[in-house]
Design a protein around this motif. Structure first.
Motif, PDB file in Angstrom:
ATOM      1  N   VAL A 205       0.836  -1.203   0.000  1.00  0.00           N
ATOM      2  CA  VAL A 205       0.000   0.000   0.000  1.00  0.00           C
ATOM      3  C   VAL A 205       0.870   1.253   0.000  1.00  0.00           C
ATOM      4  O   VAL A 205       0.593   2.237  -0.716  1.00  0.00           O
ATOM      5  CB  VAL A 205      -0.950  -0.021   1.220  1.00  0.00           C
ATOM      6  CG1 VAL A 205      -1.648   1.325   1.396  1.00  0.00           C
ATOM      7  CG2 VAL A 205      -1.986  -1.125   1.060  1.00  0.00           C
ATOM      8  N   GLY A 206       1.939   1.232   0.799  1.00  0.00           N
ATOM      9  CA  GLY A 206       2.816   2.393   0.851  1.00  0.00           C
ATOM     10  C   GLY A 206       3.499   2.683  -0.482  1.00  0.00           C
ATOM     11  O   GLY A 206       3.563   3.846  -0.920  1.00  0.00           O
ATOM     12  N   THR A 207       3.988   1.655  -1.126  1.00  0.00           N
ATOM     13  CA  THR A 207       4.635   1.861  -2.422  1.00  0.00           C
ATOM     14  C   THR A 207       3.622   2.242  -3.503  1.00  0.00           C
ATOM     15  O   THR A 207       3.949   2.993  -4.438  1.00  0.00           O
ATOM     16  CB  THR A 207       5.377   0.586  -2.847  1.00  0.00           C
ATOM     17  OG1 THR A 207       4.478  -0.536  -2.820  1.00  0.00           O
ATOM     18  CG2 THR A 207       6.544   0.305  -1.910  1.00  0.00           C
ATOM     19  N   TRP A 208       2.382   1.767  -3.369  1.00  0.00           N
ATOM     20  CA  TRP A 208       1.360   2.128  -4.351  1.00  0.00           C
ATOM     21  C   TRP A 208       0.928   3.576  -4.201  1.00  0.00           C
ATOM     22  O   TRP A 208       0.710   4.287  -5.179  1.00  0.00           O
ATOM     23  CB  TRP A 208       0.164   1.196  -4.201  1.00  0.00           C
ATOM     24  CG  TRP A 208      -0.981   1.537  -5.108  1.00  0.00           C
ATOM     25  CD1 TRP A 208      -1.018   1.404  -6.463  1.00  0.00           C
ATOM     26  CD2 TRP A 208      -2.237   2.088  -4.712  1.00  0.00           C
ATOM     27  NE1 TRP A 208      -2.236   1.834  -6.952  1.00  0.00           N
ATOM     28  CE2 TRP A 208      -3.002   2.254  -5.892  1.00  0.00           C
ATOM     29  CE3 TRP A 208      -2.799   2.440  -3.498  1.00  0.00           C
ATOM     30  CZ2 TRP A 208      -4.297   2.773  -5.866  1.00  0.00           C
ATOM     31  CZ3 TRP A 208      -4.081   2.946  -3.471  1.00  0.00           C
ATOM     32  CH2 TRP A 208      -4.810   3.111  -4.641  1.00  0.00           C
ATOM     33  N   LEU A 209       0.817   4.046  -2.954  1.00  0.00           N
ATOM     34  CA  LEU A 209       0.446   5.434  -2.718  1.00  0.00           C
ATOM     35  C   LEU A 209       1.586   6.402  -2.986  1.00  0.00           C
ATOM     36  O   LEU A 209       1.338   7.591  -3.245  1.00  0.00           O
ATOM     37  CB  LEU A 209      -0.039   5.610  -1.274  1.00  0.00           C
ATOM     38  CG  LEU A 209      -1.356   4.927  -0.899  1.00  0.00           C
ATOM     39  CD1 LEU A 209      -1.627   5.109   0.585  1.00  0.00           C
ATOM     40  CD2 LEU A 209      -2.507   5.454  -1.734  1.00  0.00           C
ATOM     41  N   GLY A 210       2.802   5.934  -2.906  1.00  0.00           N
ATOM     42  CA  GLY A 210       3.954   6.805  -3.083  1.00  0.00           C
ATOM     43  C   GLY A 210       4.162   7.215  -4.532  1.00  0.00           C
ATOM     44  O   GLY A 210       3.359   6.910  -5.420  1.00  0.00           O
ATOM     45  N   PRO A 211       5.262   7.922  -4.772  1.00  0.00           N
ATOM     46  CA  PRO A 211       5.561   8.361  -6.140  1.00  0.00           C
ATOM     47  C   PRO A 211       5.723   7.195  -7.102  1.00  0.00           C
ATOM     48  O   PRO A 211       5.928   6.047  -6.703  1.00  0.00           O
ATOM     49  CB  PRO A 211       6.873   9.140  -5.970  1.00  0.00           C
ATOM     50  CG  PRO A 211       6.913   9.527  -4.521  1.00  0.00           C
ATOM     51  CD  PRO A 211       6.233   8.422  -3.794  1.00  0.00           C
TER      52      PRO A 211
END
Length: 224
Positions: free
Chosen positions: A149-155
């Motif tokens: 989720v963090g990598t998907w929401l990130g840049p």
């Protein structure tokens, strides 16, 4: 002439019926062991463990959002050479933002492990192997979900396309990455340690297998 003295009666010998006489009032008979009262049953415990695993794993989505929001971003900058080829560089070569992102996820996972273990203990104080396994497996699955989720929401992970979109010399954030994969175990580790400590300190104790003994003089006679 006097009659012979009558011999004294022989000492009373306990008969087989005397061996089954009722015990003294102060004697506590051993309690008969009862089975099936220590818990709701294995099927119920397995179901509860599965529910805990799913609930803890789904909480990983919240962890991923917090990681994306709180983790420091690595600044990048794009440049174009004389041939028109794009290149991306770190704006701050001595920055520690990447390490900070790993540390942020680790600290958040430890906090989530503490909260989830406390919630499981308050829900089921008696504990049980299925509950502990569900907590541990759910922590790993939740950490994996938080990572995604963090990598998907990130840049965007396509840094070259991102550099072309923002333009030459413009600073932009690098994709959110997890360098230390051991952070994925922090949630489960904290959950197991906290749950074990709470169970040892405040968990219910198993009942004594026998009735409470009445203090006496060592010969079965209760002390008055």
């Amino acid at each position: 002439m006097t009659a012979p003295l009558t011999p004294p009666p022989p000492p009373h010998e306990p008969s087989s019926h005397d061996a089954w006489q009722a015990p003294d009032a102060g004697y506590a008979a051993p309690a008969e062991p009862r089975y099936g009262q220590g818990g709701p049953g294995m099927k119920t415990e397995l179901l509860e463990g599965a529910v805990i695993m799913v609930a803890v794993a789904l909480a990983g989505a919240l962890l991923g959002v917090l990681w994306w929001w709180l983790a420091p971003h690595v600044p990048l900058v794009g440049d174009v050479d004389a041939q028109g080829n794009w290149a991306v560089y770190l704006k701050d070569t001595e920055g520690e933002q990447a390490v900070g992102a790993d540390g942020t996820l680790t600290l958040l996972a430890l906090a989530f492990g503490f909260v989830s273990a406390l919630a499981v203990f308050l829900w089921r104080r008696r504990g049980g192997v299925p509950l502990v396994v569900g907590l541990a497996v759910g922590g790993v699955l939740g950490s994996l979900l938080a990572w995604r989720v963090g990598t998907w929401l990130g840049p965007s992970s396509d840094v070259l396309a991102h550099a072309k979109a923002v333009g030459k010399g413009v600073t932009f954030s690098a994709p959110l990455k997890l360098g230390a994969k051991g952070a994925l175990l922090a949630w489960s580790f904290a959950g197991l340690v906290v749950h074990l400590g709470l169970t040892a300190l405040f968990g219910p104790r198993d009942p004594e297998p026998y009735g409470a003994a009445v203090p006496g003089d060592g010969y079965g006679t209760p002390v008055r």
